[in-house]
Design an enzyme around this catalytic site. Structure first.
Site, mmCIF file in Angstrom:
data_model
loop_
_atom_site.group_PDB
_atom_site.id
_atom_site.type_symbol
_atom_site.label_atom_id
_atom_site.label_comp_id
_atom_site.label_asym_id
_atom_site.label_seq_id
_atom_site.Cartn_x
_atom_site.Cartn_y
_atom_site.Cartn_z
ATOM 1 N N SER A 255 -30.615 53.796 -48.389
ATOM 2 C CA SER A 255 -30.210 53.341 -47.066
ATOM 3 C C SER A 255 -28.701 53.226 -47.074
ATOM 4 C CB SER A 255 -30.860 51.989 -46.764
ATOM 5 O OG SER A 255 -30.177 51.373 -45.694
ATOM 6 N N ASP B 285 -27.198 42.461 -40.537
ATOM 7 C CA ASP B 285 -26.683 43.161 -39.362
ATOM 8 C C ASP B 285 -27.307 42.679 -38.059
ATOM 9 O OD1 ASP B 285 -24.764 44.692 -40.646
ATOM 10 O OD2 ASP B 285 -26.208 46.232 -41.209
ATOM 11 N N ARG C 124 -19.907 45.829 -37.028
ATOM 12 C CA ARG C 124 -20.954 45.375 -36.099
ATOM 13 C C ARG C 124 -20.426 44.676 -34.857
ATOM 14 N NH1 ARG C 124 -23.998 49.225 -37.794
ATOM 15 N NH2 ARG C 124 -25.318 48.781 -39.593
HETATM 16 N N1 ARG Z 1 -24.881 44.454 -47.463
HETATM 17 C C1 ARG Z 1 -23.891 44.959 -46.549
HETATM 18 C C2 ARG Z 1 -23.667 43.956 -45.462
HETATM 19 O O1 ARG Z 1 -24.488 43.108 -45.237
HETATM 20 C C3 ARG Z 1 -24.240 46.323 -45.989
HETATM 21 C C4 ARG Z 1 -25.392 46.375 -45.055
HETATM 22 C C5 ARG Z 1 -25.683 47.720 -44.416
HETATM 23 N N2 ARG Z 1 -26.057 48.666 -45.424
HETATM 24 C C6 ARG Z 1 -27.013 49.586 -45.331
HETATM 25 N N3 ARG Z 1 -27.181 50.357 -46.329
HETATM 26 N N4 ARG Z 1 -27.764 49.690 -44.281
HETATM 27 O O2 ARG Z 1 -22.665 43.988 -44.801
#
Ligand code: ARG
Length: 402
Positions: free
Chosen positions: A176, A125, A96
């Site tokens: 997801s 995120d 990110r």
């Molecule tokens: N839980 C993980 C994090 O916070 C992954 C998040 C993104 N995962 C997703 N399936 N959109 O870094």
């Protein structure tokens, strides 16, 4: 100066961000530029570029950022030993800030007043994007359409149909998923019940232990100053090395992580990860450190690893605290060079051997055989002083429990 009413959107090519391109144009009467980064995920870059332009983007950048990702984000986190809650190698969390960095760069080129991303209001995120942007470009606005629009998936599809937006709805997964070179994260669907074992279809990078080959595979990973540089004697760039290990370890069922995780926003969530290369490299790196660092260095670094993982997870990559920790970590890695031999077999990776020219392991001190250089005559004096406080206390205060 924000002369133009322009927004730069992080664009994956999927439904949410495709709808977001048009939604931002309409809602903010803005021009939208998109950015699609290749961090080693399954994104079709050219397809994403074409789709963004077809939806109405005025500029659609696609960029292979894999090398930068590995060099500037993945390797420092590996050297730090950063595993969130002891298990999650932080693939998404490391990606990110890099995406944010490039969004901000293009926003400056375009004199855009805002950047935008497709995150919802429930996850980590959004925090990582928003805080990274705030650190890199304090004046910029961050828009998260999915946090504002309140549309369900069906409503998003209806929105797109009404406007004839070209969508790619074929690869619909019940989960997801977010993936890059360093790992794959799987959420939602039947995984939301922590009692339910993840079905095989949740996994795509690894086979089950039962389906893995009966013959073990050994890999020899060489590190130079804490950075992996070769596998089985073949020097490889970071991207190729990680790809190779993802494949090799995944084929032996190594790299599955099933974790109930504490998100920054206070929710517990059930997360399933696949990170074959990350699991093997963390294990190997740690084994090499056991050889090359002193007890004090290892123990202090262990505490730092947790702090470092929290910082990365919690979106504080672009903080002075992270830079300071990195400076310490870099210093610790000066002598972490050598080779680790790892056995991959039926879902398990095991360190089988380690060697280093800078090893602190001394056979002549450790051996019980001939050639023992350890001075056993010095031990009684050492123990006399070492035990002094305990002996004194027992004499004065007694030695009974309770
Ligand atoms: N839980 C993980 C994090 O916070 C992954 C998040 C993104 N995962 C997703 N399936 N959109 O870094």
């Amino acid at each position: 100066m924000t002369a133009h009413n322009k927004i730069v959107l992080a664009y994956s090519g999927g439904l949410d961000t495709s709808v977001a391109v048009r939604w931002l144009m309409e809602r903010y009467d803005a021009e939208v530029a998109t950015l699609t980064l290749d961090l080693g995920g399954p994104v079709d870059l050219e397809g994403a570029r074409k789709r963004a332009l077809a939806i109405g983007a005025v500029r659609a950048d696609v960029l292979d950022a894999r090398e930068e990702f590995v060099r500037d984000f993945v390797w420092p986190a590996l050297q730090a030993g950063a595993l969130y809650e002891g298990v999650y190698p932080l693939a998404t969390a490391l990606g990110r800030p890099l995406i944010a960095k490039h969004l901000v760069r293009i926003a400056a080129e375009e004199q855009a007043f805002a950047i935008a991303h497709g995150c919802t209001g429930k996850g980590n995120d959004q925090v990582r994007f928003d805080v990274s942007a705030a650190a890199l470009a304090p004046q910029i606005k961050v828009i998260a359409p999915a946090r504002e629009w309140g549309m369900s998936r069906a409503e998003e599809i209806a929105y797109a149909r009404e406007r004839d937006l070209p969508l790619d709805l074929n690869k619909r997964s019940p989960y997801s998923v977010d993936e890059n070179l360093w790992g794959r994260s799987v959420e939602a669907g039947d995984l939301e019940d922590p009692w339910v074992e993840p079905p095989e279809e949740a996994y795509t990078w690894t086979v089950s232990a039962g389906a893995a080959p009966d013959e073990p595979r050994y890999v020899e990973i060489a590190f130079r100053q804490g950075v992996p540089v070769s596998v089985d004697g073949e020097e490889l760039g970071g991207v190729a090395l990680i790809e190779l290990l993802n494949e090799a370890a995944g084929r032996h069922g190594v790299g599955r992580i099933d974790h109930v995780e504490n998100r920054l926003v206070g929710i517990k969530s059930r997360e399933v990860y696949e990170a074959p290369a990350a699991v093997v490299l963390h294990q190997a790196h740690r084994a090499l450190e056991a050889l090359c660092l002193t007890k004090d260095q290892s123990r202090f670094k262990e505490r730092l690893a947790q702090e470092y993982a929290d910082i990365v997870y919690n979106g504080l990559w672009f903080s002075g605290h992270r830079r300071d920790l990195d400076a310490y970590v870099r210093s610790t890695q000066r002598h972490v060079s050598g080779t680790v031999r790892v056995r991959l077999h039926k879902g398990a990776s095991t360190v089988a051997g380690r060697s280093s020219d800078e090893s602190l392991y001394r056979h002549d001190l450790a051996t019980y055989e001939a050639g023992d250089a350890f001075d056993q005559g010095a031990s009684p004096g050492f123990i006399h002083l070492y035990g002094l406080p305990t002996r004194t206390q027992a004499e004065v205060q007694g030695n009974a429990d309770g």
